[in-house]
Every structure is written in structure tokens, then in C-alpha cells.
Design a protein around this motif. Structure first.
Motif, PDB file in Angstrom:
ATOM      1  N   ASP A   1       0.830  -1.208   0.000  1.00  0.00           N
ATOM      2  CA  ASP A   1       0.000   0.000   0.000  1.00  0.00           C
ATOM      3  C   ASP A   1       0.866   1.260   0.000  1.00  0.00           C
ATOM      4  N   LYS A   2       1.924   1.215   0.803  1.00  0.00           N
ATOM      5  CA  LYS A   2       2.831   2.364   0.890  1.00  0.00           C
ATOM      6  C   LYS A   2       3.523   2.616  -0.456  1.00  0.00           C
ATOM      7  N   GLU A   3       3.918   1.546  -1.103  1.00  0.00           N
ATOM      8  CA  GLU A   3       4.542   1.650  -2.429  1.00  0.00           C
ATOM      9  C   GLU A   3       3.591   2.287  -3.436  1.00  0.00           C
ATOM     10  N   ASN A   4       2.296   2.045  -3.240  1.00  0.00           N
ATOM     11  CA  ASN A   4       1.269   2.616  -4.118  1.00  0.00           C
ATOM     12  C   ASN A   4       0.806   3.995  -3.656  1.00  0.00           C
ATOM     13  N   ASN A   5       1.619   4.627  -2.781  1.00  0.00           N
ATOM     14  CA  ASN A   5       1.280   5.955  -2.240  1.00  0.00           C
ATOM     15  C   ASN A   5      -0.073   5.954  -1.540  1.00  0.00           C
TER      16      ASN A   5
ATOM     17  N   THR B   1      -2.777   4.672  -2.305  1.00  0.00           N
ATOM     18  CA  THR B   1      -3.976   4.685  -3.144  1.00  0.00           C
ATOM     19  C   THR B   1      -4.707   3.345  -3.057  1.00  0.00           C
ATOM     20  N   THR B   2      -4.012   2.298  -2.611  1.00  0.00           N
ATOM     21  CA  THR B   2      -4.651   1.024  -2.263  1.00  0.00           C
ATOM     22  C   THR B   2      -4.725   0.928  -0.751  1.00  0.00           C
ATOM     23  N   ARG B   3      -5.681   0.131  -0.257  1.00  0.00           N
ATOM     24  CA  ARG B   3      -5.915   0.081   1.201  1.00  0.00           C
ATOM     25  C   ARG B   3      -6.104  -1.364   1.675  1.00  0.00           C
ATOM     26  N   GLU B   4      -5.363  -2.270   1.086  1.00  0.00           N
ATOM     27  CA  GLU B   4      -5.531  -3.682   1.442  1.00  0.00           C
ATOM     28  C   GLU B   4      -5.220  -3.937   2.919  1.00  0.00           C
ATOM     29  N   TYR B   5      -4.146  -3.361   3.412  1.00  0.00           N
ATOM     30  CA  TYR B   5      -3.766  -3.565   4.819  1.00  0.00           C
ATOM     31  C   TYR B   5      -4.819  -2.965   5.754  1.00  0.00           C
ATOM     32  N   ALA B   6      -5.207  -1.729   5.498  1.00  0.00           N
ATOM     33  CA  ALA B   6      -6.159  -1.057   6.382  1.00  0.00           C
ATOM     34  C   ALA B   6      -7.502  -1.781   6.424  1.00  0.00           C
ATOM     35  N   LEU B   7      -7.982  -2.248   5.281  1.00  0.00           N
ATOM     36  CA  LEU B   7      -9.320  -2.845   5.206  1.00  0.00           C
ATOM     37  C   LEU B   7      -9.354  -4.308   5.637  1.00  0.00           C
ATOM     38  N   ASN B   8      -8.282  -5.043   5.368  1.00  0.00           N
ATOM     39  CA  ASN B   8      -8.312  -6.491   5.579  1.00  0.00           C
ATOM     40  C   ASN B   8      -7.482  -6.966   6.758  1.00  0.00           C
ATOM     41  N   LYS B   9      -6.675  -6.079   7.319  1.00  0.00           N
ATOM     42  CA  LYS B   9      -5.876  -6.456   8.485  1.00  0.00           C
ATOM     43  C   LYS B   9      -6.163  -5.551   9.675  1.00  0.00           C
ATOM     44  N   MET B  10      -5.858  -4.257   9.515  1.00  0.00           N
ATOM     45  CA  MET B  10      -5.928  -3.338  10.641  1.00  0.00           C
ATOM     46  C   MET B  10      -7.335  -3.178  11.201  1.00  0.00           C
TER      47      MET B  10
ATOM     48  N   GLU C   1      -7.617   9.069   6.162  1.00  0.00           N
ATOM     49  CA  GLU C   1      -8.475   8.463   5.144  1.00  0.00           C
ATOM     50  C   GLU C   1      -7.975   7.077   4.755  1.00  0.00           C
ATOM     51  N   TYR C   2      -6.656   6.907   4.677  1.00  0.00           N
ATOM     52  CA  TYR C   2      -6.105   5.586   4.354  1.00  0.00           C
ATOM     53  C   TYR C   2      -6.486   4.580   5.439  1.00  0.00           C
ATOM     54  N   PHE C   3      -6.306   4.943   6.682  1.00  0.00           N
ATOM     55  CA  PHE C   3      -6.590   4.025   7.782  1.00  0.00           C
ATOM     56  C   PHE C   3      -8.096   3.789   7.971  1.00  0.00           C
ATOM     57  N   GLY C   4      -8.918   4.648   7.388  1.00  0.00           N
ATOM     58  CA  GLY C   4     -10.360   4.534   7.604  1.00  0.00           C
ATOM     59  C   GLY C   4     -10.746   4.914   9.020  1.00  0.00           C
ATOM     60  N   SER C   5     -10.042   5.898   9.568  1.00  0.00           N
ATOM     61  CA  SER C   5     -10.203   6.238  10.979  1.00  0.00           C
ATOM     62  C   SER C   5     -11.602   6.726  11.331  1.00  0.00           C
ATOM     63  N   THR C   6     -12.182   7.580  10.491  1.00  0.00           N
ATOM     64  CA  THR C   6     -13.506   8.099  10.826  1.00  0.00           C
ATOM     65  C   THR C   6     -14.569   6.998  10.766  1.00  0.00           C
TER      66      THR C   6
END
Length: 470
Positions: free
Chosen positions: A183-187, A189-198, A225-230
Motif C-alpha cells: 500500500d505504501k509503495e502505491n502511495n 492509493t490502495t488500502r488492502e492492509y487497512a481494510l483487511n488487516k488493521m 483516510e487511508y486508515f479509515g479512521s472516521t
């Protein structure tokens, strides 16, 4: 028209107790009152980094980079004492926690006078102190102690100290998680870690252990926004099993510190020294250097009791809570000097807690004449916490204004009233002899002496927003 609709939606959310996934709505949530009343908490960092016990809890990252002397120290330690193919994960089985006595730890925390605990559930290395469904093979049930560390510790507090507030620390990111790094490599713009792990892992943590504090960290590389905090906070405040009692901090994205979330904790060891307009917390360490256990720690690197009582006093006077960190060993023990500091804090609070727990900021925080005096207030009483004993047993104060025939001054832990006179420079308060004070209240009176003022002349109190909206 759009702004009108947004405003109506916001008011509706407040009226129904439902929070929408935006900072305006989430930031309006009242802070549960227990947190401001508690004032003092204990923080504990425990993970595989306690096995090497070198430099800090950032050992894994430090051993892989070469940016400081500390980094070089970690890399050299691995090179000198372990075979060439040894990796950080090999420390996992060595985190045995053989002597991790949850009853001892819960009693020690309560003896410190703290009203809440924040324990590391997962640090930046990704190791979980509970059998996380989302951390296969890298959690305390799978490797190391083979125990549900969080579950056992919480059960001990519930059994031995009902009503105590149990909290957890959780790192949003993981240094070397390949999904996060992609995700970090993709700046981001992808959120696989945030949505499926964190996010699912945090929800599992909340649903399983229902903590009263969720202390998040590891937010500085990506925006909220990346972390989906709200989205997560809306779930936490609206639907989670701990939605009524839980408090959170402000580390939800690289843009949120001192701006969004629950109480503000800002940078590590945040101690502004002045009154803040939002409820805040000073998270600090007894070890001056590290949050995790260091095996090569020296006594001069430990905060003295004079320094710790001073930090507690200044923090609470300025409207903050203090979260005092210690790092257990890989065996799960607390080294004696940490035990001594926590019990000494508890002894001081046992005598002087009246000036701390449930207090509010007064008109003045730091006295205008005596720089070693800090004030708190509870109802109509004002407390002046004197850091150190005054020369000639007399202290001259600039802030309190006495009311002739109405004002009474006492010292917590000492029976009887204190004499005082109004001088041209200020209020002169006569202390009793130090020997009598120490004899009357033993070690608990040392490091800070609390004057209680009753019946002071009326003054317009500074109305601080402590974030408690009821």
C-alpha cells in the motif's frame, strides 16, 4: 443548500446519539467523565523487543537501518551475539514471560494510585499480545508465552479491582508487513492492509476485551483516510460494546495530532506547561530513553521521585492526565526500581490525591511569585502543590487572595491549620516543622507538599474546555 443539509445532519446525529464518519461529528462526542476524573494512568510496553532489551522498543527497525549511534548499537548487538541468519522473529520464542504474574501486576498498578492502565496489544513490529485471528503465528498464543496476555491481565483487574479502567495500545501500521508496504509503495492509493488487516483486527480487539481506553499510534506515514479512521470511530462510538465508556487519543492519521480524536496526546512526552483549551494527556516514561525494557539501563537514566511528582503536578494543574510508562522484562517481571517508583507515587497520592483526582484547573496554574507552586481546584477549595520545602519554613505566594476571617489554610497529611500573613509582596504562609510533617504522614508527604485553601476571596475562574461535554 448543501451546507444547510450538512448542518442539519450533524445536529440530528448529536440528537440521536449517532455519530457520522466525519471529524465534525466525531470530535463533538463528549469525553466520558471518568477519564478526566482519573488523572493518573500507567502505560506498559511489552513485546519481543524486551528480549534483546537494547536501545528501545524500536529495536527491529533500528537494527535494519544506519541513521544513528543507537541504530548501530542494535545492529552490532545482533552481529556479536547471534548467528548470521538470525532474524527479529527468532526473538519471539524467547519472550517466555515465565514470571508474568497478572495478579502481582494488577496490584502494583493499583498501588501506584493509577485509575487506568494502557497495555500494549500490538506495537509496530506487529506482534500481538492476544491470539489475534489476523496475526497468524505472530501472537502471544502462537509463539513465546503461549498465553492470552491481554485476557489474563484484564481478568485479574476485574477479579481483584472491580471498576478499574483497562485500556489497550494498538499500532495502526506495521514496519515490515508486506501488505502494508505494498500500500505504501502505491502511495496509499490502495488500502488492502487497512481494510483487511488493521480494521478487522481492531474490531476483534474491542469486541473481545471491551477496553475503556484505545490508545492508537503509528499514524504518521499516512492520512486518516487511508486508515479509515472516521469509519472505525463511528463504529466504535455507535455500535461497539464499549461505546459508552471508551476514550481515544488523537493519533488517527498524519494530520490528526492535536486536531482530531478524543483527548490530545500530541507528541511523546507532551507537557506544554500551560493551560490547554482541550483535554490532553502527557504520556511519558520512567526510563528517560525507552518505552520498552532495556537490560543495560542505569539508575541515572531513571526519573527521580522529585521529577515524577513535579511532572504529575504540572500536568494536572494545566488540565491534563498523566500516563506513566514502564517496560516489563521478557520474563514478564517489573524491575525493582520501577516497582519502587510506582509504589512511591502511590504513597504520595494516598496523602495528596485530594488535590489531584477529580480536580479542575484554577484561575492560576503556576504561582506568580513562587515558581515551584502549581494550583488545582475542587469545588470551592484551591490546592497549592509546593514542589520542595521552602527556605526558613515560609513561602510567599502571589496568586491566592485571602478573605479576612474566612480563609483557612491547611496542609494535606498534617493536622491543624497554618498561620499566614498578608505582606505587601503577597501571602506569606508559615509551614510547620518538616520533622513533624514527615512524622505525621511518613514517606507519602515527600517530594510535594499540598496547601489547601478554604474560603479564598472570590475570583473569576478561567473556564477551560476539558473536552467533557454532557
Amino acid at each position: 443548500m448543501t451546507s444547510v443539509i450538512a448542518g442539519l445532519s450533524f445536529l440530528l446525529a448529536l440528537a440521536t446519539g449517532q455519530y457520522t464518519p466525519d471529524w465534525e461529528s466525531l470530535d463533538a462526542r463528549p469525553l466520558p467523565s471518568w477519564y478526566d476524573e482519573a488523572k493518573v494512568g500507567i502505560f506498559m510496553h511489552l513485546g519481543p523487543y524486551a528480549v534483546p532489551g537494547v536501545e528501545s522498543e524500536w529495536f527491529w527497525l533500528q537494527a535494519t537501518r544506519n541513521e544513528s549511534e543507537g541504530d548501530q548499537k542494535c545492529a552490532k548487538y545482533l552481529e556479536d551475539y547471534f548467528p548470521p541468519k538470525f532474524v527479529y522473529q527468532d526473538f519471539g520464542p524467547m519472550l517466555t514471560m515465565d514470571f508474568f504474574d497478572t495478579d502481582f501486576i494488577s496490584d502494583l498498578v493499583v498501588d501506584s494510585g493509577a485509575k487506568y492502565l494502557v497495555f500494549t496489544s500490538k506495537h509496530h513490529d506487529g506482534y500481538c499480545n492476544w491470539p489475534s485471528t489476523y496475526s497468524y503465528g505472530w501472537n502471544s498464543m502462537a509463539v513465546g508465552p503461549r498465553r492470552d496476555v491481554l485476557g489474563e491481565l484484564k481478568s485479574s483487574f476485574e477479579k481483584r479491582h472491580p471498576g478499574f479502567h483497562f485500556g489497550v495500545y494498538y499500532s495502526l501500521f506495521e514496519w515490515f508487513n508486506p501488505i502494508y508496504l505494498k500500500d505504501k509503495e502505491n502511495n496509499f492509493t490502495t488500502r488492502e492492509y487497512a481494510l483487511n488487516k488493521m480494521q478487522p483486527e481492531m474490531k476483534e480487539l474491542i469486541n473481545k476485551y471491551t477496553p475503556d481506553v484505545l490508545w492508537v499510534d503509528g499514524e504518521w506515514e499516512a492520512e486518516s483516510e487511508y486508515f479509515g479512521s472516521t469509519d472505525f470511530l463511528a463504529w466504535l462510538y455507535n455500535e461497539s460494546p464499549t461505546k459508552t465508556n471508551i476514550v481515544t487519543n488523537d493519533r488517527w492519521g498524519q494530520e490528526t495530532r492535536l486536531k482530531h480524536g478524543g483527548y490530545y496526546c500530541g507528541p511523546d512526552r507532551f507537557s506544554p506547561g500551560t493551560l490547554q483549551d482541550h483535554k490532553w494527556e502527557n504520556a511519558m516514561t520512567v526510563d528517560r530513553i525507552s518505552w520498552g525494557h532495556r537490560r543495560d539501563i542505569n539508575i541515572e537514566e531513571i526519573f527521580s521521585m522529585d521529577e515524577l511528582v513535579s511532572e504529575i503536578t504540572k500536568t494536572v494543574s494545566c488540565g491534563g492526565n498523566i500516563l506513566i510508562n514502564i517496560g516489563p522484562t521478557k520474563e514478564g517481571t517489573i524491575i525493582p526500581v520501577f516497582q519502587e517508583r510506582l509504589r512511591s507515587i502511590g504513597a504520595w497520592l494516598k496523602v495528596n490525591g485530594e488535590a489531584i483526582y477529580g480536580s479542575k484547573p484554577w484561575t492560576t496554574q503556576n504561582d506568580t511569585l513562587a515558581s515551584n507552586v502549581w494550583y488545582t481546584k475542587k469545588e470551592s477549595d484551591v490546592y497549592g502543590i509546593v514542589l520542595g520545602w521552602p527556605n526558613d519554613d515560609v513561602i510567599l505566594l502571589g496568586a491566592p487572595k485571602v478573605e479576612q476571617g474566612q480563609t483557612k489554610i491547611t496542609m494535606l497529611g498534617f493536622s491543624g491549620t497554618l498561620d499566614f500573613t498578608t505582606e505587601p509582596e503577597g501571602l506569606a504562609v508559615q509551614f510547620p516543622s518538616l520533622g513533624k510533617v514527615v512524622q505525621g504522614c511518613s514517606a507519602g508527604c515527600q517530594w510535594g507538599y499540598v496547601l489547601k485553601f478554604e474560603g479564598l476571596a472570590k475570583d473569576d475562574d478561567f473556564k477551560v474546555d476539558t473536552g467533557i461535554r454532557v
